[in-house]
Design an enzyme around this catalytic site. Structure first.
Site, PDB file in Angstrom:
ATOM      1  N   SER A  24       0.834  -1.211   0.000  1.00  0.00           N
ATOM      2  CA  SER A  24       0.000   0.000   0.000  1.00  0.00           C
ATOM      3  C   SER A  24       0.862   1.251   0.000  1.00  0.00           C
ATOM      4  CB  SER A  24      -0.917   0.001   1.231  1.00  0.00           C
ATOM      5  OG  SER A  24      -0.137  -0.075   2.404  1.00  0.00           O
ATOM      6  N   HIS A 157     -39.902  24.084  -8.095  1.00  0.00           N
ATOM      7  CA  HIS A 157     -40.045  23.192  -9.271  1.00  0.00           C
ATOM      8  C   HIS A 157     -39.354  23.787 -10.501  1.00  0.00           C
ATOM      9  CE1 HIS A 157     -43.346  21.323  -6.921  1.00  0.00           C
ATOM     10  NE2 HIS A 157     -43.621  22.583  -6.622  1.00  0.00           N
ATOM     11  N   SER A 278     -14.887  26.415 -26.291  1.00  0.00           N
ATOM     12  CA  SER A 278     -15.053  25.148 -26.981  1.00  0.00           C
ATOM     13  C   SER A 278     -14.023  25.094 -28.094  1.00  0.00           C
ATOM     14  CB  SER A 278     -16.464  25.076 -27.556  1.00  0.00           C
ATOM     15  OG  SER A 278     -16.479  24.211 -28.664  1.00  0.00           O
ATOM     16  N   LYS A 284     -18.703  29.837 -27.905  1.00  0.00           N
ATOM     17  CA  LYS A 284     -18.990  29.272 -26.587  1.00  0.00           C
ATOM     18  C   LYS A 284     -18.107  29.817 -25.470  1.00  0.00           C
ATOM     19  CE  LYS A 284     -21.133  25.917 -25.644  1.00  0.00           C
ATOM     20  NZ  LYS A 284     -21.514  24.572 -25.974  1.00  0.00           N
ATOM     21  N   ASN A 286     -17.967  28.386 -21.640  1.00  0.00           N
ATOM     22  CA  ASN A 286     -18.594  27.329 -20.838  1.00  0.00           C
ATOM     23  C   ASN A 286     -18.307  27.456 -19.345  1.00  0.00           C
ATOM     24  OD1 ASN A 286     -19.578  26.137 -23.182  1.00  0.00           O
ATOM     25  ND2 ASN A 286     -17.693  24.941 -23.462  1.00  0.00           N
ATOM     26  N   GLU A 291     -19.415  22.982 -13.459  1.00  0.00           N
ATOM     27  CA  GLU A 291     -19.746  21.642 -13.978  1.00  0.00           C
ATOM     28  C   GLU A 291     -18.838  20.569 -13.359  1.00  0.00           C
ATOM     29  OE1 GLU A 291     -20.981  21.636 -18.482  1.00  0.00           O
ATOM     30  OE2 GLU A 291     -19.450  23.146 -18.158  1.00  0.00           O
ATOM     31  N   LYS A 326      -7.678   4.231   2.985  1.00  0.00           N
ATOM     32  CA  LYS A 326      -6.959   5.487   2.781  1.00  0.00           C
ATOM     33  C   LYS A 326      -7.285   6.161   1.456  1.00  0.00           C
ATOM     34  CE  LYS A 326      -3.738   3.389   5.570  1.00  0.00           C
ATOM     35  NZ  LYS A 326      -4.624   2.228   5.358  1.00  0.00           N
TER      36      LYS A 326
HETATM   37  N1  ARG Z   1      -0.867  -1.134   5.660  1.00  0.00           N
HETATM   38  C1  ARG Z   1      -1.754  -1.562   6.681  1.00  0.00           C
HETATM   39  C2  ARG Z   1      -3.056  -0.752   6.637  1.00  0.00           C
HETATM   40  O1  ARG Z   1      -3.056   0.251   6.019  1.00  0.00           O
HETATM   41  C3  ARG Z   1      -1.120  -1.407   8.023  1.00  0.00           C
HETATM   42  C4  ARG Z   1      -1.587  -2.351   9.054  1.00  0.00           C
HETATM   43  C5  ARG Z   1      -1.207  -3.731   8.685  1.00  0.00           C
HETATM   44  N2  ARG Z   1      -1.409  -4.638   9.768  1.00  0.00           N
HETATM   45  C6  ARG Z   1      -1.232  -5.961   9.608  1.00  0.00           C
HETATM   46  N3  ARG Z   1      -1.428  -6.690  10.626  1.00  0.00           N
HETATM   47  N4  ARG Z   1      -0.918  -6.472   8.439  1.00  0.00           N
HETATM   48  O2  ARG Z   1      -4.059  -1.115   7.209  1.00  0.00           O
END
Ligand code: ARG
Length: 492
Positions: A24, A157, A278, A284, A286, A291, A326
């Site tokens: 991640s 309305h 445009s 135009k 816009n 939007e 996240k």
């Molecule tokens: N990257 C993980 C998260 O965002 C961190 C926690 C991971 N915990 C674990 N026991 N693998 O949730």
């Protein structure tokens, strides 16, 4: 051996595709600052609780400070095999200061660590959003202040209904955005709770001082249940729900700006700097900003649905599904902030075409209610008056006239109660100023709403805002003291 910090029981190396899939870091590297700040506080707490020595603590703190510099200067190298920001920082600390780095994770798990990081991150975002909304409310009030004499048709309305002051229409949005700020302030209280010390799920055997960590990190309270601490994300859901409601308001004002800027309405025009053209139609201009904001509301609602669905049915306590939280949190916060910012810049750039608004207010039988109300003041029941005005509208339509263009003789043919004084009541100005009920569009009311709004915003800005209520646990005296001290220090 897998070579991972968690690899003790593993005999095989992790597949590359598994590393890529489970990593991640691409998303959570944004949490580096909170992660380092949290780790430094944790380190200080470990020292205070005599779990580590002074020398070990200072080696770790100096090492973490150096890592922060490296990340900020772009020298830090990321690598999928290290999964997330927590492991990146820990691994790098070990490279820099040796084995002592591995003591940092004493009495801590990534489960409480990540919960801390996201709470710290979101806390700052919410503070920033509340400030941004205050600035936006100010821009709205300033614009309203310039248009306390600008008359427009009010709609229901999307059909013309009764004339209102343009300032009154704008102040409706002031109210909506004020409630959005309140919602943010309210959810701030639930974000601002310190989870570290919950460890993996059950708490820790080490003599940790959670209140001390909370104090160092500016939290007014610590979380009460270790399992809840590591497995709850309702504070993120609540934040995105509040952001979504705010985006509903943005989508509504955006829709209005789009409609008003159309040739058919012609109530407003955006300055060239805030509109786009445009590539094929040279004529135009816009309204792309409203939007796009309107479109972005859908994106934030999507973040809310993601977050709800990620959390739905998860058994206690931590589950890896939660790593997906996240993206939604970052995206909702980024999107909302971008919309607030562009609106603060764009609203003062709108050219208000007062004449077109007034012209639209003068036709379309906007005075039919006042026509009926007149008869009521002369003793007729409202039901009869309504039917009488309806017949007069039908007659006037046939004559291609407005109600106020009928002659008194024509009016008398609908009711003998009409006399010349009716004409005074049928002008937009009179219709507006007679709507004096509290919260109505009468100029006097709108001026005082604007005065009050200005006062409220000034007060908020001066106090650095914003009366966040500190909730404490019974019997958690230390944290209560901290709450007291901290509430003076850093408010949203
Ligand atoms: N990257 C993980 C998260 O965002 C961190 C926690 C991971 N915990 C674990 N026991 N693998 O949730």
């Amino acid at each position: 051996m897998s070579g991972k910090p968690w690899g003790g029981r593993f005999s095989q190396k992790t597949e590359k595709i598994v590393e890529e899939f489970t990593s991640s870091i691409g998303t959570d590297k944004r949490l580096y600052s909170q992660d380092i700040e949290g780790s430094i506080a944790h380190c200080r707490m470990l020292l205070k609780a005599s779990i580590i020595t002074k020398k070990e603590a200072s080696l770790m703190i100096n090492g973490l400070t150096k890592i922060r510099k490296d990340i900020e200067s772009g020298r830090f190298k990321y690598n999928d095999s290290l999964e997330d920001i927590h492991m990146h920082i820990e691994a790098r600390l070990a490279e820099d200061i040796g084995k002592v780095a591995l003591k940092l994770h004493t009495a801590r798990s990534r489960n409480d660590q990540v919960a801390l990081d996201v709470r710290m991150y979101l806390r700052d975002e919410v503070r920033c959003i509340i400030k941004g909304i205050a600035a936006l409310r100010k821009v709205i009030v300033d614009l309203a202040g310039k248009h306390t004499g600008t008359i427009m048709p009010g709609y229901t309305h999307l059909q013309k209904a009764q004339p209102v002051l343009f300032a009154h229409h704008l102040m409706a949005y002031y109210e909506m955005f004020s409630r959005d700020a309140e919602r943010m302030r309210d959810c701030f209280g639930r974000i601002n709770v310190m989870p570290l010390g919950s460890a993996a799920l059950a708490g820790t055997t080490y003599p940790v001082d959670r209140a001390f960590t909370a104090e160092l990190l500016g939290f007014p309270m610590v979380s009460a249940n270790s399992m809840d601490s590591v497995s709850s994300r309702d504070f993120i859901i609540e934040f995105i729900a509040s952001a979504s409601i705010c985006m509903v308001h943005f989508s509504r004002i955006s829709e209005e700006l789009v409609i008003w800027s159309s040739n058919e309405f012609g109530f407003i025009e955006l300055t060239d700097a805030f509109a786009t053209g445009s590539s094929i139609m040279p004529q135009k201009k816009n309204p792309d900003i409203p939007e796009i904001v309107r479109g972005k509301s859908g994106r934030v609602f999507g973040d809310l649905i993601s977050m709800l669905t990620i959390m739905k049915s998860l058994p206690l306590a931590y589950n890896r599904d939660m790593q997906e939280d996240k993206r939604a949190m970052f995206d909702a916060a980024d999107t909302l902030k971008a919309c607030i910012e562009i609106y603060i810049k764009m609203l003062p750039e709108i050219i208000i075409k007062k004449d077109a608004m007034l012209r639209a207010s003068s036709g379309g039988f906007l005075n039919a209610t006042d026509f009926a109300d007149y008869l009521v003041t002369k003793g007729m029941t409202f039901r009869d008056a309504h039917s009488c005005a309806g017949k007069a509208v039908a007659f006037a339509l046939g004559e291609k006239k407005e109600l106020h263009e009928l002659s008194i003789a024509e009016m008398k043919s609908f009711s003998p109660l009409f006399s010349e004084d009716v004409f005074n009541l049928l002008t937009p100005v009179s219709m507006i100023n007679r709507r004096k009920s509290f919260g109505g569009t009468a100029t006097k009311n709108v001026l005082s709403a604007i005065r009050k709004a200005n006062k409220d915003i000034d007060k908020e800005m001066k106090s650095g805002k914003q009366g966040v209520k500190v909730q404490r646990h019974k019997g958690e005296s230390r944290t209560s003291d901290i709450g007291h001290r901290i509430s003076k220090r850093k408010k949203p």
